[in-house]
Design a protein around this motif. Structure first.
Motif, PDB file in Angstrom:
ATOM      1  N   ALA A 133      48.331  24.022  38.031  1.00  0.00           N
ATOM      2  CA  ALA A 133      49.115  25.601  37.901  1.00  0.00           C
ATOM      3  C   ALA A 133      49.672  26.274  39.247  1.00  0.00           C
ATOM      4  O   ALA A 133      48.915  25.557  40.923  1.00  0.00           O
ATOM      5  N   ASP A 134      50.242  26.986  39.220  1.00  0.00           N
ATOM      6  CA  ASP A 134      50.794  28.102  39.970  1.00  0.00           C
ATOM      7  C   ASP A 134      50.307  28.502  41.097  1.00  0.00           C
ATOM      8  O   ASP A 134      48.392  29.049  40.049  1.00  0.00           O
ATOM      9  N   PRO A 135      49.614  28.894  42.261  1.00  0.00           N
ATOM     10  CA  PRO A 135      49.292  29.729  42.918  1.00  0.00           C
ATOM     11  C   PRO A 135      48.768  30.642  42.271  1.00  0.00           C
ATOM     12  O   PRO A 135      47.107  31.532  42.896  1.00  0.00           O
ATOM     13  N   GLU A 136      49.029  30.950  42.065  1.00  0.00           N
ATOM     14  CA  GLU A 136      49.179  33.075  41.366  1.00  0.00           C
ATOM     15  C   GLU A 136      48.538  32.846  39.906  1.00  0.00           C
ATOM     16  O   GLU A 136      47.834  34.323  39.637  1.00  0.00           O
ATOM     17  N   VAL A 137      48.095  31.569  39.206  1.00  0.00           N
ATOM     18  CA  VAL A 137      47.085  31.682  39.054  1.00  0.00           C
ATOM     19  C   VAL A 137      45.438  31.525  38.874  1.00  0.00           C
ATOM     20  O   VAL A 137      45.738  30.445  39.936  1.00  0.00           O
ATOM     21  N   TRP A 138      45.125  32.800  37.864  1.00  0.00           N
ATOM     22  CA  TRP A 138      43.897  32.523  38.117  1.00  0.00           C
ATOM     23  C   TRP A 138      42.824  32.226  37.614  1.00  0.00           C
ATOM     24  O   TRP A 138      41.403  31.454  38.153  1.00  0.00           O
ATOM     25  N   ALA A 139      43.393  31.966  36.997  1.00  0.00           N
ATOM     26  CA  ALA A 139      42.042  31.145  35.721  1.00  0.00           C
ATOM     27  C   ALA A 139      43.096  30.434  34.355  1.00  0.00           C
ATOM     28  O   ALA A 139      44.116  30.599  34.322  1.00  0.00           O
ATOM     29  N   VAL A 140      42.676  29.428  33.776  1.00  0.00           N
ATOM     30  CA  VAL A 140      43.169  28.866  31.984  1.00  0.00           C
ATOM     31  C   VAL A 140      42.238  29.078  31.041  1.00  0.00           C
ATOM     32  O   VAL A 140      40.733  28.988  31.244  1.00  0.00           O
ATOM     33  N   GLY A 159      38.873  30.653  38.914  1.00  0.00           N
ATOM     34  CA  GLY A 159      39.756  30.698  40.897  1.00  0.00           C
ATOM     35  C   GLY A 159      38.472  31.636  41.437  1.00  0.00           C
ATOM     36  O   GLY A 159      38.475  32.570  40.610  1.00  0.00           O
ATOM     37  N   ARG A 160      38.008  31.541  42.642  1.00  0.00           N
ATOM     38  CA  ARG A 160      38.133  31.688  43.336  1.00  0.00           C
ATOM     39  C   ARG A 160      38.281  33.893  43.395  1.00  0.00           C
ATOM     40  O   ARG A 160      37.500  34.483  43.580  1.00  0.00           O
ATOM     41  N   GLU A 161      39.203  33.492  43.246  1.00  0.00           N
ATOM     42  CA  GLU A 161      40.751  35.273  43.435  1.00  0.00           C
ATOM     43  C   GLU A 161      39.759  36.466  41.925  1.00  0.00           C
ATOM     44  O   GLU A 161      39.271  36.805  41.984  1.00  0.00           O
ATOM     45  N   LEU A 162      39.667  35.772  41.211  1.00  0.00           N
ATOM     46  CA  LEU A 162      38.675  35.955  39.591  1.00  0.00           C
ATOM     47  C   LEU A 162      37.253  35.914  39.881  1.00  0.00           C
ATOM     48  O   LEU A 162      36.566  37.125  38.860  1.00  0.00           O
ATOM     49  N   THR A 174      33.725  44.907  31.704  1.00  0.00           N
ATOM     50  CA  THR A 174      33.527  43.647  30.878  1.00  0.00           C
ATOM     51  C   THR A 174      34.482  41.983  30.938  1.00  0.00           C
ATOM     52  O   THR A 174      35.598  42.439  32.149  1.00  0.00           O
ATOM     53  N   ALA A 175      34.513  41.239  30.989  1.00  0.00           N
ATOM     54  CA  ALA A 175      34.801  40.429  31.547  1.00  0.00           C
ATOM     55  C   ALA A 175      36.516  40.152  30.894  1.00  0.00           C
ATOM     56  O   ALA A 175      37.222  39.615  31.142  1.00  0.00           O
ATOM     57  N   ARG A 176      36.194  40.640  28.946  1.00  0.00           N
ATOM     58  CA  ARG A 176      37.603  41.124  28.669  1.00  0.00           C
ATOM     59  C   ARG A 176      38.179  41.951  29.118  1.00  0.00           C
ATOM     60  O   ARG A 176      39.820  41.902  29.225  1.00  0.00           O
ATOM     61  N   ASP A 177      37.896  43.304  30.086  1.00  0.00           N
ATOM     62  CA  ASP A 177      38.683  44.548  30.358  1.00  0.00           C
ATOM     63  C   ASP A 177      39.453  43.403  31.709  1.00  0.00           C
ATOM     64  O   ASP A 177      40.739  44.077  32.123  1.00  0.00           O
ATOM     65  N   LEU A 178      38.702  42.352  32.614  1.00  0.00           N
ATOM     66  CA  LEU A 178      38.809  42.070  34.335  1.00  0.00           C
ATOM     67  C   LEU A 178      39.988  40.966  33.403  1.00  0.00           C
ATOM     68  O   LEU A 178      41.320  41.299  33.606  1.00  0.00           O
ATOM     69  N   GLU A 179      40.148  41.086  32.504  1.00  0.00           N
ATOM     70  CA  GLU A 179      40.785  39.605  31.793  1.00  0.00           C
ATOM     71  C   GLU A 179      42.305  40.134  31.681  1.00  0.00           C
ATOM     72  O   GLU A 179      43.782  40.123  32.175  1.00  0.00           O
ATOM     73  N   HIS A 180      42.014  41.124  30.983  1.00  0.00           N
ATOM     74  CA  HIS A 180      43.578  42.221  30.526  1.00  0.00           C
ATOM     75  C   HIS A 180      44.614  43.062  31.599  1.00  0.00           C
ATOM     76  O   HIS A 180      45.198  42.941  31.763  1.00  0.00           O
ATOM     77  N   GLN A 182      44.452  41.427  34.508  1.00  0.00           N
ATOM     78  CA  GLN A 182      45.283  40.423  35.593  1.00  0.00           C
ATOM     79  C   GLN A 182      45.669  39.427  34.502  1.00  0.00           C
ATOM     80  O   GLN A 182      45.696  38.654  34.882  1.00  0.00           O
ATOM     81  N   GLN A 183      46.478  39.783  33.423  1.00  0.00           N
ATOM     82  CA  GLN A 183      47.266  39.265  32.228  1.00  0.00           C
ATOM     83  C   GLN A 183      48.066  37.934  33.340  1.00  0.00           C
ATOM     84  O   GLN A 183      48.238  36.799  33.088  1.00  0.00           O
ATOM     85  N   GLN A 184      48.707  37.981  34.623  1.00  0.00           N
ATOM     86  CA  GLN A 184      50.320  38.371  35.358  1.00  0.00           C
ATOM     87  C   GLN A 184      49.302  36.814  35.924  1.00  0.00           C
ATOM     88  O   GLN A 184      50.090  35.869  36.058  1.00  0.00           O
ATOM     89  N   HIS A 185      47.845  36.981  35.887  1.00  0.00           N
ATOM     90  CA  HIS A 185      47.451  36.038  36.136  1.00  0.00           C
ATOM     91  C   HIS A 185      46.684  34.672  35.886  1.00  0.00           C
ATOM     92  O   HIS A 185      45.761  33.543  36.344  1.00  0.00           O
ATOM     93  N   ILE A 186      46.636  35.058  34.356  1.00  0.00           N
ATOM     94  CA  ILE A 186      45.914  34.058  33.175  1.00  0.00           C
ATOM     95  C   ILE A 186      46.888  33.049  32.736  1.00  0.00           C
ATOM     96  O   ILE A 186      48.516  33.805  32.076  1.00  0.00           O
ATOM     97  N   LYS A 187      46.500  31.388  32.438  1.00  0.00           N
ATOM     98  CA  LYS A 187      47.434  30.970  32.109  1.00  0.00           C
ATOM     99  C   LYS A 187      46.472  30.810  30.608  1.00  0.00           C
ATOM    100  O   LYS A 187      45.746  30.309  30.438  1.00  0.00           O
TER     101      LYS A 187
END
Length: 221
Positions: A133-140, A159-162, A174-180, A182-187
């Protein structure tokens, strides 16, 4: 995303399993009739799944530490205990990812014990997509098509950023809060594996699972 292959597995297993009536981490996998010896458990099978693609596997326990400790150690994983599991799953997640950094690793598969382990091919796809993935992707995150909906599942690979975002978050997040956030960093990775989005919360859920074709490695839906 950190490009280092130093990946841990983190299994969140500190839940109280109130609706199930027994510890979901110790449910037989594959399902067997009551009184029949089990080949494995949800927890043991999840550890076994993660080990080939990780440097080590960390299991986060709660009040059930004495019960799941023997399974954890028998499968070669490490056990850490959340002293306040009543604070919710995010408190266990934070403890688990802090241990990832303490062990000198910078990425982690996050898996739950309230669902059957995904197919090995699904884990491989997540691993490969994360490293490519691109370096801007923090999670899959695995994504399964269900009718007109796309459902997000587990395990996820972060990854470490997340990881650091989780550790900086308020305790009531919550993890869901954080995922939402950081949407731009989630694949979101499409996979054909119903196990990734199958929650087992009640005895009825487990009974349905035992009758489904998801217990076959060749049939996924």
């Amino acid at each position: 995303m950190a490009m280092s292959p130093s990946i841990c597995g983190v299994v969140l297993a500190a839940g109280f399993s109130t609706r199930m009536g027994r510890d979901k981490a110790l449910l037989p996998w594959p399902p067997v009739a009551e009184g029949t010896p089990a080949a494995n458990t949800f927890l043991g099978a999840t550890i076994d799944l993660l080990q080939p693609m990780t440097d080590l596997v960390i299991v986060v326990a709660g009040k059930n530490a004495a019960a799941i400790g023997p399974v954890t150690y028998a499968h070669g994983a490490f056990l850490v205990v959340n002293p306040t599991p009543e604070l919710g799953q995010f408190s266990s997640l934070r403890l688990g990812v802090r241990e990832v950094l303490n062990h000198g690793r910078d990425a982690a598969f996050l898996a739950l014990t309230d669902r059957p382990p995904v197919l090995p091919a699904t884990l491989q796809k997540l691993h490969d997509a994360f490293l490519a993935a691109d370096p801007e992707v923090w999670a899959v995150v695995p994504e399964v098509q269900r009718g007109a909906d796309r459902v997000h599942g587990h395990p996820i690979l972060i990854g470490r950023e997340l990881i650091e975002a989780f550790l900086r978050a308020p305790l009531d997040a919550t993890a869901r809060d954080l995922e939402h956030q950081q949407q731009q960093h989630i694949k979101y990775l499409p996979v054909e594996d119903a196990r990734a989005v199958t929650n087992i919360d009640t005895p009825e859920d487990y009974e349905r699972l035992s009758r489904s074709d998801m217990i076959s490695s060749e049939k996924q839906f």
